[in-house]
Design a protein around this motif. Structure first.
Motif, PDB file in Angstrom:
ATOM      1  N   LEU A 157       0.861  -1.183   0.000  1.00  0.00           N
ATOM      2  CA  LEU A 157       0.000   0.000   0.000  1.00  0.00           C
ATOM      3  C   LEU A 157       0.896   1.231   0.000  1.00  0.00           C
ATOM      4  CD1 LEU A 157      -2.981  -0.683   2.449  1.00  0.00           C
ATOM      5  CD2 LEU A 157      -2.839  -1.046  -0.020  1.00  0.00           C
ATOM      6  N   ILE A 158       0.866   1.988  -1.088  1.00  0.00           N
ATOM      7  CA  ILE A 158       1.670   3.187  -1.214  1.00  0.00           C
ATOM      8  C   ILE A 158       0.744   4.364  -1.509  1.00  0.00           C
ATOM      9  CG2 ILE A 158       3.580   4.319  -2.405  1.00  0.00           C
ATOM     10  CD1 ILE A 158       4.368   1.793  -0.874  1.00  0.00           C
ATOM     11  N   ALA A 159       0.687   5.308  -0.578  1.00  0.00           N
ATOM     12  CA  ALA A 159      -0.185   6.477  -0.730  1.00  0.00           C
ATOM     13  C   ALA A 159      -1.577   6.070  -1.203  1.00  0.00           C
ATOM     14  CB  ALA A 159       0.438   7.487  -1.683  1.00  0.00           C
ATOM     15  N   PRO A 160      -2.256   5.151  -0.490  1.00  0.00           N
ATOM     16  CA  PRO A 160      -3.611   4.775  -0.882  1.00  0.00           C
ATOM     17  C   PRO A 160      -4.574   5.933  -0.633  1.00  0.00           C
ATOM     18  CG  PRO A 160      -3.094   3.832   1.252  1.00  0.00           C
ATOM     19  CD  PRO A 160      -1.823   4.477   0.758  1.00  0.00           C
ATOM     20  N   THR A 161      -5.590   6.048  -1.467  1.00  0.00           N
ATOM     21  CA  THR A 161      -6.455   7.225  -1.392  1.00  0.00           C
ATOM     22  C   THR A 161      -7.951   6.921  -1.349  1.00  0.00           C
ATOM     23  OG1 THR A 161      -6.141   7.354  -3.791  1.00  0.00           O
ATOM     24  CG2 THR A 161      -4.859   8.873  -2.436  1.00  0.00           C
ATOM     25  N   GLY A 162      -8.381   5.687  -1.602  1.00  0.00           N
ATOM     26  CA  GLY A 162      -9.807   5.406  -1.605  1.00  0.00           C
ATOM     27  C   GLY A 162     -10.108   3.993  -1.168  1.00  0.00           C
ATOM     28  N   LEU A 163     -11.314   3.799  -0.620  1.00  0.00           N
ATOM     29  CA  LEU A 163     -11.725   2.519  -0.053  1.00  0.00           C
ATOM     30  C   LEU A 163     -13.188   2.261  -0.366  1.00  0.00           C
ATOM     31  CD1 LEU A 163     -11.366   0.110   2.021  1.00  0.00           C
ATOM     32  CD2 LEU A 163     -11.966   1.769   3.799  1.00  0.00           C
ATOM     33  N   ALA A 164     -13.504   1.034  -0.754  1.00  0.00           N
ATOM     34  CA  ALA A 164     -14.897   0.628  -0.962  1.00  0.00           C
ATOM     35  C   ALA A 164     -15.029  -0.852  -0.622  1.00  0.00           C
ATOM     36  CB  ALA A 164     -15.331   0.878  -2.405  1.00  0.00           C
ATOM     37  N   ILE A 165     -16.201  -1.235  -0.123  1.00  0.00           N
ATOM     38  CA  ILE A 165     -16.476  -2.620   0.248  1.00  0.00           C
ATOM     39  C   ILE A 165     -17.768  -3.048  -0.430  1.00  0.00           C
ATOM     40  CG2 ILE A 165     -16.880  -4.218   2.165  1.00  0.00           C
ATOM     41  CD1 ILE A 165     -15.389  -2.250   3.968  1.00  0.00           C
ATOM     42  N   ASP A 166     -17.749  -4.183  -1.123  1.00  0.00           N
ATOM     43  CA  ASP A 166     -18.961  -4.625  -1.802  1.00  0.00           C
ATOM     44  C   ASP A 166     -19.836  -5.465  -0.882  1.00  0.00           C
ATOM     45  OD1 ASP A 166     -17.980  -7.258  -1.776  1.00  0.00           O
ATOM     46  OD2 ASP A 166     -17.349  -7.226  -3.878  1.00  0.00           O
ATOM     47  N   SER A 167     -20.979  -5.900  -1.384  1.00  0.00           N
ATOM     48  CA  SER A 167     -21.954  -6.613  -0.571  1.00  0.00           C
ATOM     49  C   SER A 167     -21.470  -7.991  -0.153  1.00  0.00           C
ATOM     50  CB  SER A 167     -23.283  -6.749  -1.333  1.00  0.00           C
ATOM     51  OG  SER A 167     -23.074  -7.413  -2.581  1.00  0.00           O
TER      52      SER A 167
END
Length: 401
Positions: free
Chosen positions: A330-340
């Protein structure tokens, strides 16, 4: 050694939960690569994953700030990932970036309303005066709706967040705006303004733009010795929790101390931010899964004062137990999402032109949904019962955009 997560019950009392020592229990798969400064992600009504790309700027006009020179172009984009294929479905949006294309500013988040219309939040790295200096800068610092995304898209400005900051200045500090994260529910948009230190709300038809909550500064010890610093909050993420409340994560401003970033729960009766969890560093995004687990994405786990841009993804259980799922890669991560289905997606290399990625993270098995939600419900009920100085503000928002 045990770390602690603090959960607020009152302004004066914190409940602390012992948590297991951090472990790295996950690996990841690259789903998309070659992206230009990828930012936040969201699932569309078609089940596809959409990621905003802030772009690589262009030939100008250019802006000069403490971080360097950023130039304008129309290289901003939205990429759709579906059935294993990544495709740019929206291009030509305004972007600014350093001369090498890094640290782009532009589309920073995307969300969909009840009718399936996409809304895009456009960040801004400059001052109000700089935005007013050229009409090409006017789309920055706004929330826009996209009509006909898949064929001849058109854009409608829903809210001018920069103008709202100039007129209202909710935090009472330096007049700067950098819209950063977006949540849409029941045709109401909730967003955070990282430079404005507030959360705002507006109807998706553009009406009733108002302050949702303000995140005040607080004093922290100076890493250099001497007097304490007045550190700004810099809210960078927003999510709806399983208890129905809105949660906000903060990056923190200078001096970006390790372990001082917080997740807040916004009291639905007072709209005041209440400290929900502490002990994080430079939060860039948050989300919840169906089990009630909170996921916290750290942009720089070793602090922005360090040249190391290794990030981290942490999981906080409904009972307060915390583990670090992954740091390596993980290098400068900027966004996160989790699916169903509980799959986790992260925008990686978020400050690089042509090197950005979207990755899918696999993790250890979850506890039962019933157990997780039961514990979170009890914790949420407990919380519900009780309810830098300015010069570093512009430097903070310029780091990413």
């Amino acid at each position: 050694m045990l770390e602690k997560i603090a959960v607020a019950a009152t302004a004066a009392t914190l409940f602390t939960f012992s948590v297991a020592e951090a472990v790295q229990a996950a690996s990841f798969t690259v789903l998309a690569s070659g992206l230009d400064n990828p930012r936040k992600l969201a699932f569309g009504p078609d089940g596809a994953l959409y990621v905003t790309e802030a772009g690589r700027g262009g030939s100008g006009p250019c802006l000069t700030s403490a971080e360097g020179v950023s130039c304008y172009g129309t290289t901003n984009a939205v990429t759709r990932i579906q059935n294993g294929v990544a495709e740019r479905v929206l291009t030509g949006l305004p972007s600014t970036a350093f001369l090498n294309g890094d640290s782009g500013s532009g589309a920073t988040d995307i969300a969909f309303d009840n009718a399936g219309n996409p809304f895009i939040l456009l960040s801004w790295i400059g001052t109000p005066e700089q935005r007013a200096s050229d009409s090409r800068f006017s789309p920055f610092g706004t929330l826009v709706r996209v009509d006909n995304l898949n064929s001849n898209p058109t854009f409608s400005t829903i809210a001018d967040l920069e103008a709202f900051e100039v007129a209202q200045n909710p935090d009472g500090g330096e007049i700067l705006s950098n819209p950063f994260s977006l949540l849409i529910e029941d045709n109401t948009a909730f967003l955070t303004d990282a430079a404005g230190n507030d959360a705002l709300r507006v109807e998706t038809n553009g009406s009733n733009l108002a302050v949702q909550s303000v995140f005040p500064p607080r004093f922290v010890p100076s890493p250099f010795g001497g007097p304490a610093f007045s550190m700004q909050s810099v809210p960078t993420s927003i999510a709806r929790g399983p208890d129905g409340a809105i949660y906000v994560g903060e990056l923190t401003g200078f001096p970006f101390p390790q372990g001082q970033a917080r997740v807040y729960r916004i009291n639905s009766n007072t709209n005041q931010p209440e400290v929900f969890a502490t002990g994080f560093t430079n939060i860039i995004d948050i989300d919840f899964d169906l089990f009630g687990n909170l996921y916290v994405l750290q942009y720089a786990a070793n602090s922005l004062l360090s040249p190391d841009r290794t990030g981290a993804l942490l999981q906080v259980s409904p009972t307060g137990e915390r583990q670090t799922l992954i740091m390596d890669g993980l290098i400068a991560p900027t966004g996160l999402a989790i699916d169903s289905n509980g799959n986790i997606y992260v925008s990686n290399n978020g400050l690089k032109a042509g090197l950005g990625q979207v990755i899918r993270i696999s993790q250890v098995p979850e506890p039962s949904a019933a157990l997780g939600l039961l514990a979170f419900g009890a914790l949420g009920a407990t919380s519900a019962l009780l309810r830098q100085q300015n010069q570093h503000k512009s430097a903070t928002k310029g780091i990413f955009f």
